[in-house]
Design an enzyme around this catalytic site. Structure first.
Site, PDB file in Angstrom:
ATOM      1  N   HIS A  47       0.855  -1.205   0.000  1.00 55.25           N
ATOM      2  CA  HIS A  47       0.000   0.000   0.000  1.00 55.25           C
ATOM      3  C   HIS A  47       0.885   1.247   0.000  1.00 55.25           C
ATOM      4  O   HIS A  47       1.884   1.291   0.713  1.00 55.25           O
ATOM      5  CB  HIS A  47      -0.872  -0.030   1.266  1.00 55.25           C
ATOM      6  CG  HIS A  47      -1.965   0.987   1.270  1.00 55.25           C
ATOM      7  ND1 HIS A  47      -1.740   2.324   1.519  1.00 55.25           N
ATOM      8  CD2 HIS A  47      -3.299   0.862   1.053  1.00 55.25           C
ATOM      9  CE1 HIS A  47      -2.891   2.978   1.461  1.00 55.25           C
ATOM     10  NE2 HIS A  47      -3.851   2.113   1.176  1.00 55.25           N
ATOM     11  N   CYS A  74      -3.646   2.725  -4.410  1.00 57.03           N
ATOM     12  CA  CYS A  74      -4.661   3.494  -3.687  1.00 57.03           C
ATOM     13  C   CYS A  74      -4.721   4.908  -4.277  1.00 57.03           C
ATOM     14  O   CYS A  74      -3.796   5.700  -4.104  1.00 57.03           O
ATOM     15  CB  CYS A  74      -4.322   3.531  -2.199  1.00 57.03           C
ATOM     16  SG  CYS A  74      -5.483   4.518  -1.246  1.00 57.03           S
ATOM     17  N   HIS A 128      -7.530   0.394  -4.367  1.00 54.47           N
ATOM     18  CA  HIS A 128      -8.412   1.155  -3.463  1.00 54.47           C
ATOM     19  C   HIS A 128      -8.796   2.403  -4.229  1.00 54.47           C
ATOM     20  O   HIS A 128      -7.908   3.157  -4.634  1.00 54.47           O
ATOM     21  CB  HIS A 128      -7.653   1.627  -2.222  1.00 54.47           C
ATOM     22  CG  HIS A 128      -7.318   0.543  -1.249  1.00 54.47           C
ATOM     23  ND1 HIS A 128      -6.589   0.796  -0.105  1.00 54.47           N
ATOM     24  CD2 HIS A 128      -7.612  -0.767  -1.237  1.00 54.47           C
ATOM     25  CE1 HIS A 128      -6.454  -0.332   0.573  1.00 54.47           C
ATOM     26  NE2 HIS A 128      -7.057  -1.291  -0.093  1.00 54.47           N
ATOM     27  N   ASP A 179     -12.443   2.933  -1.246  1.00 54.73           N
ATOM     28  CA  ASP A 179     -11.626   3.123  -0.049  1.00 54.73           C
ATOM     29  C   ASP A 179     -12.512   3.742   1.025  1.00 54.73           C
ATOM     30  O   ASP A 179     -13.527   3.168   1.372  1.00 54.73           O
ATOM     31  CB  ASP A 179     -10.417   3.982  -0.402  1.00 54.73           C
ATOM     32  CG  ASP A 179      -9.312   3.823   0.614  1.00 54.73           C
ATOM     33  OD1 ASP A 179      -9.243   2.779   1.244  1.00 54.73           O
ATOM     34  OD2 ASP A 179      -8.537   4.769   0.790  1.00 54.73           O
ATOM     35  N   HIS A 180     -12.176   4.899   1.481  1.00 54.82           N
ATOM     36  CA  HIS A 180     -13.020   5.487   2.526  1.00 54.82           C
ATOM     37  C   HIS A 180     -14.276   6.118   1.924  1.00 54.82           C
ATOM     38  O   HIS A 180     -14.289   6.476   0.755  1.00 54.82           O
ATOM     39  CB  HIS A 180     -12.235   6.573   3.267  1.00 54.82           C
ATOM     40  CG  HIS A 180     -10.938   6.077   3.787  1.00 54.82           C
ATOM     41  ND1 HIS A 180      -9.853   6.865   3.974  1.00 54.82           N
ATOM     42  CD2 HIS A 180     -10.557   4.837   4.139  1.00 54.82           C
ATOM     43  CE1 HIS A 180      -8.853   6.143   4.431  1.00 54.82           C
ATOM     44  NE2 HIS A 180      -9.258   4.906   4.535  1.00 54.82           N
ATOM     45  N   TYR A 188     -15.312   4.224   7.159  1.00 56.56           N
ATOM     46  CA  TYR A 188     -15.787   2.878   6.841  1.00 56.56           C
ATOM     47  C   TYR A 188     -17.262   2.645   7.163  1.00 56.56           C
ATOM     48  O   TYR A 188     -17.654   1.580   7.619  1.00 56.56           O
ATOM     49  CB  TYR A 188     -14.903   1.828   7.525  1.00 56.56           C
ATOM     50  CG  TYR A 188     -13.531   1.758   6.884  1.00 56.56           C
ATOM     51  CD1 TYR A 188     -13.335   1.077   5.689  1.00 56.56           C
ATOM     52  CD2 TYR A 188     -12.439   2.409   7.452  1.00 56.56           C
ATOM     53  CE1 TYR A 188     -12.100   1.032   5.077  1.00 56.56           C
ATOM     54  CE2 TYR A 188     -11.182   2.376   6.843  1.00 56.56           C
ATOM     55  CZ  TYR A 188     -11.029   1.681   5.652  1.00 56.56           C
ATOM     56  OH  TYR A 188      -9.805   1.640   5.040  1.00 56.56           O
TER      57      TYR A 188
HETATM   58  C1  DNO Z   1      -6.759   3.012   5.782  1.00 60.16           C
HETATM   59  C2  DNO Z   1      -6.196   1.950   4.963  1.00 60.16           C
HETATM   60  C3  DNO Z   1      -4.840   1.548   5.450  1.00 60.16           C
HETATM   61  C4  DNO Z   1      -4.352   0.313   4.722  1.00 60.16           C
HETATM   62  C5  DNO Z   1      -2.959  -0.082   5.139  1.00 60.16           C
HETATM   63  C6  DNO Z   1      -2.467  -1.244   4.344  1.00 60.16           C
HETATM   64  O1  DNO Z   1      -7.919   3.147   5.887  1.00 60.16           O
HETATM   65  O2  DNO Z   1      -6.214   2.247   3.625  1.00 60.16           O
HETATM   66  O3  DNO Z   1      -4.894   1.317   6.821  1.00 60.16           O
HETATM   67  O4  DNO Z   1      -5.198  -0.737   5.025  1.00 60.16           O
HETATM   68  O5  DNO Z   1      -2.072   0.965   4.985  1.00 60.16           O
HETATM   69  O6  DNO Z   1      -1.489  -1.908   5.060  1.00 60.16           O
END
Ligand code: DNO
Length: 375
Positions: A207, A245, A272, A317-318, A331
Site C-alpha cells: 500500500h 490506492c 483502493h 476506499d473510505h 468505513y
Molecule cells: C486506511 C487503509 C490503510 C491500509 C494499510 C495497508 O484506511 O487504507 O490502513 O489498510 O495501509 O497496510
C-alpha cells in the site's frame, strides 16, 4: 475487476456482512484479524472461522488487509528474521484457506495519518481530512489522542495499540534513518518472503504511504511514480506488487494516476479507489467518489484500469459519514456503497464505449470499402 468491501469482523465493524451482500456488484470482502499484534503468527483456526463466516453470508474472502509488518523488519533490527519467519507462517495459514492476496504497508511507525477524522463539509457530511499546518505543529501523541477521540469508539486500522505504547522509543530508533535504509529493509523483507509467495501462491500488495510524504519527520518511500518504479524493480517478482490506492497517491498533485496505472500494469494486485479534494498545498479532504466532487478524474482512472485489463480485487476506499450513520471513520456503509455503484457504472460505460467505438470503426471501414468500390 472484482469488487469487494473492507470488513473488520463482527466485533470491530458496524456494517454486517448481510448488508455488504446487498450492495449490487459486491461479491466479496477483504478483512483481517485486527487483534493480533504485528509480528505474531495468525492462528489457522481464526482465519478459517473468518472465512467460513464470510462464505456463510454468500460472499468470498478475497484478500487480507492487512498483515502488518513488525517495526523491527522496517528498522532492519536483528530480530527481523524471527518476525519474517512468523510472517511466512501466517502466509501459509492464509493460503490454506484459498486466500491469495495480502495487503501490507511499509510506513515507519504510523499507518495512514489525518489531522481530522470528522471534518464537517458544506452538506453536513463528515470526512477525513489533512491540514499540513496542524500536522507540522502537532506532536504524535497529541494527534493520536485527538484521532481516537473522533473515532466513534472504534479502534483505528493500522494504529495498533502495542506499537503506540512505545512511540517515543520508536521515534528514537528512526532517528537518522534514511529513505535508502527503508528501501534496503523492504528489499530484505521481500527477498525473504518471495519464495514463500511462490510456494503458497500469495500475491503481496504494498500500500502506498498515506499521505505520500514524510509525516512527523519520519521518512516514507511509497509515494511517487519514480520511487514505486524503484521498489518494483529492486524486487522484480510478479508476486511483489502494489495496492494502488488512488486516494493516497492522489493526495500529491504531482502523481499522474492514469499514467502510473498504465505503467505498473500487472504489478497492481489490488486497488483502493476514492477521490480527494485539494485545498491548498498539502491540505486535502476525502471527498465523495464522483469526479465532480473532488480533484481526481475518476473516469480517467477507471479507464486506465480497463486499459490494462485489470482483473484484480478492488474496493472503494473510505467513504463520507452520511445519513446519520455512526461507524468507524471512513468505513460506513452508505457512502462506500454509493462509491461502488459509481465505479461499476464507470467501468460499464468504458467497456461499452470501447465496444461501440470498435463497432463504429468496423462499420466505417466497411463503408469506406463500399465507397471505394463504387468509385
Ligand atoms: C486506511 C487503509 C490503510 C491500509 C494499510 C495497508 O484506511 O487504507 O490502513 O489498510 O495501509 O497496510
Amino acid at each position: 475487476m472484482k469488487m469487494t468491501l473492507r470488513w473488520f469482523g463482527d466485533e470491530h465493524d458496524s456494517v454486517p456482512l448481510k448488508y455488504i451482500r446487498q450492495i449490487p456488484g459486491v461479491k466479496g470482502v477483504v478483512t483481517s484479524l485486527p487483534d493480533i499484534p504485528a509480528g505474531d503468527v495468525w492462528p489457522a483456526e481464526e482465519i478459517r472461522a473468518n472465512n467460513e463466516q464470510v462464505e456463510a453470508a454468500g460472499l468470498s474472502l478475497e484478500g487480507i488487509e492487512s498483515v502488518n509488518v513488525h517495526e523491527d523488519i522496517k528498522l532492519g533490527r536483528p530480530d527481523r528474521d524471527r518476525y519474517i519467519e512468523n510472517y511466512i507462517r501466517t502466509m501459509a495459514h492464509i493460503s490454506n484457506e484459498g486466500i491469495r492476496l495480502i495487503c501490507y504497508n511499509f510506513m515507519p511507525v504510523f499507518d495512514w495519518t489525518r489531522s481530522d477524522l470528522a471534518k464537517v463539509l458544506e452538506d453536513n457530511s463528515r470526512v477525513l481530512s489533512y491540514e499540513a499546518g496542524i500536522m507540522e505543529t502537532a506532536n504524535p501523541m497529541g494527534m493520536l489522542a485527538h484521532m481516537e477521540s473522533k473515532a466513534e469508539g472504534f479502534s483505528l486500522p493500522g494504529w495498533e495499540p502495542e506499537r503506540l505504547k512505545v512511540l517515543k522509543e520508536l521515534f528514537e530508533l528512526y532517528e537518522g534513518f534514511t529513505e535508502d535504509d527503508l528501501f534496503r529493509n523492504l528489499k530484505y523483507f521481500l527477498d525473504a518472503i518471495i519464495p514463500a509467495c511462490d510456494k503458497y501462491g500469495v500475491k503481496m500488495a504494498l500500500h502506498p504511504d498515506d499521505p505520500p510524504w514524510s509525516v512527523f519527520g519520519l521518512k516514507r518511500i511509497v509515494t511517487s511514480e519514480e520511487k514505486i518504479a524503484r521498489l518494483l524493480s529492486m524486487c522484480d517478482s510478479p508476486w511483489s506488487g502494489l495496492t494502488f490506492c488512488t486516494g493516497s497517491l492522489g493526495a500529491d498533485k504531482q502523481n499522474d494516476l492514469p499514467a502510473m496505472i498504465r505503467r505498473f500494469g500487472d504489478r497492481i494486485h489490488f486497488a483502493h479507489i476514492r477521490n480527494v479534494r485539494y485545498r491548498k498545498d498539502h491540505d486535502f479532504d476525502e471527498s465523495a467518489h464522483l469526479s465532480s466532487e473532488g480533484s481526481l478524474d475518476m473516469y480517467e482512472i477507471i479507464k486506465a484500469f480497463h486499459d490494462i485489463s485489470f482483473s484484480g480485487i478492488v474496493r472503494p476506499d473510505h467513504g463520507r459519514m452520511i445519513w446519520g450513520e455512526s461507524a468507524r471513520p471512513g468505513y460506513g456503509l452508505y457512502d462506500r456503497a454509493i462509491g461502488v455503484a459509481y465505479m461499476l457504472g464507470l467501468w460499464e460505460a468504458v467497456e461499452k464505449g470501447k465496444k461501440h467505438e470498435a463497432y463504429i470503426g468496423r462499420n466505417q471501414k466497411g463503408y469506406s470499402a463500399m465507397e471505394s468500390r463504387r468509385v
